[in-house]
Design an enzyme around this catalytic site. Sequence first.
Site, PDB file in Angstrom:
ATOM      1  N   THR A  40      -5.701 128.763  52.078  1.00 17.57           N
ATOM      2  CA  THR A  40      -5.694 128.745  53.537  1.00 17.57           C
ATOM      3  C   THR A  40      -4.423 128.104  54.083  1.00 17.57           C
ATOM      4  OG1 THR A  40      -6.914 126.651  53.519  1.00 17.57           O
ATOM      5  CG2 THR A  40      -8.207 128.684  53.692  1.00 17.57           C
ATOM      6  N   TYR A 100     -12.204 143.545  53.331  1.00 25.01           N
ATOM      7  CA  TYR A 100     -11.822 142.163  53.655  1.00 25.01           C
ATOM      8  C   TYR A 100     -11.482 142.065  55.145  1.00 25.01           C
ATOM      9  CZ  TYR A 100     -11.408 141.302  48.596  1.00 25.01           C
ATOM     10  OH  TYR A 100     -11.662 141.188  47.242  1.00 25.01           O
TER      11      TYR A 100
END
Length: 312
Positions: free
Chosen positions: A281, A54
């Site tokens: 987010t 990631y």
Amino acid sequence: MQYRKMGESGLELSVVSIGGWLTFGGSIDDRDTKKVLHTALDGGVNFIDLADVYSHGKAEKAARKALHAVKRRNVVLSSKVFFRMSDDMNDRGLSRKHIMESCERSLRRLGTDYLDLYFCHRSDPSTPLEETARAMDDLVHQGKVLYWGTSVWPAELLRRAHDLATVKNLYACRVEQPEYSLMKRDIEAEVLPTCRDLGLGVVCWSPLAGGALTGKYDNGVPEESRGAKTEWLKDRLSEANLARLRQFSTVARELGVTPAQLALGWVLRQDGITSVITGATCAAQMQENLGAVDVALSDEVAAQLALLFPRT
């Protein structure tokens, strides 16, 4: 928050968890990463899902910064190993060398002595299964990993790994991490029944189908959106699927919840699911995801949704 046992293990995971794919160290900065993680923790989330690949290690580093004041025992941290991390021919796959070296690197990036969960990020047909299982067994005995798991492994391989552990007296896999959502239900045929049979926990990634089930595309797919740029997501946003997604949003509104909450609630209602790994987010998005815990679905509505998005 609600918590469920991870299969037949003694570990309890929050039913809603937070993952760092595409966000931590990537699309959001360290400040927002901290806000998202602490909103999750304040809401009772205890499972944080990461991987070495990631943002090429940056997600693990970002999580370390965000969690520096959090007591280690209060979180369940995971990482994963499989994908190529450099041009070195051995810096990929599930060989003993790659597993051992990747685990050490993840521990350093996270600033911890152990991982609660360590996943084989995919299966590796080029490495003997026993080599992989023995490496994981050794990490468990060394105290560097508490439980090991798999991600996107077929049912037949999960059963082979279980049988191998039994015959060779190895510490067995305890959890599988598949993709699962209303728009991707193929694990219901073999993987979910196998996990239930073997006593494996199931923690799902992409339960919102890459954002398709959040209602954001109900009015079409903007040219600059992720849905317009990501090939696998574009396939889910066909005209036929967009019509289904609009119907889905209507059902959510009638129930007084958001589409995202309804999608997560449907997955959590399925037999054998331990936790849904959500992405966020911003803190508000994380707060919305936490609301999935309170979604109550009747048998009638659950069946209606299953018909709207049939298994293929």
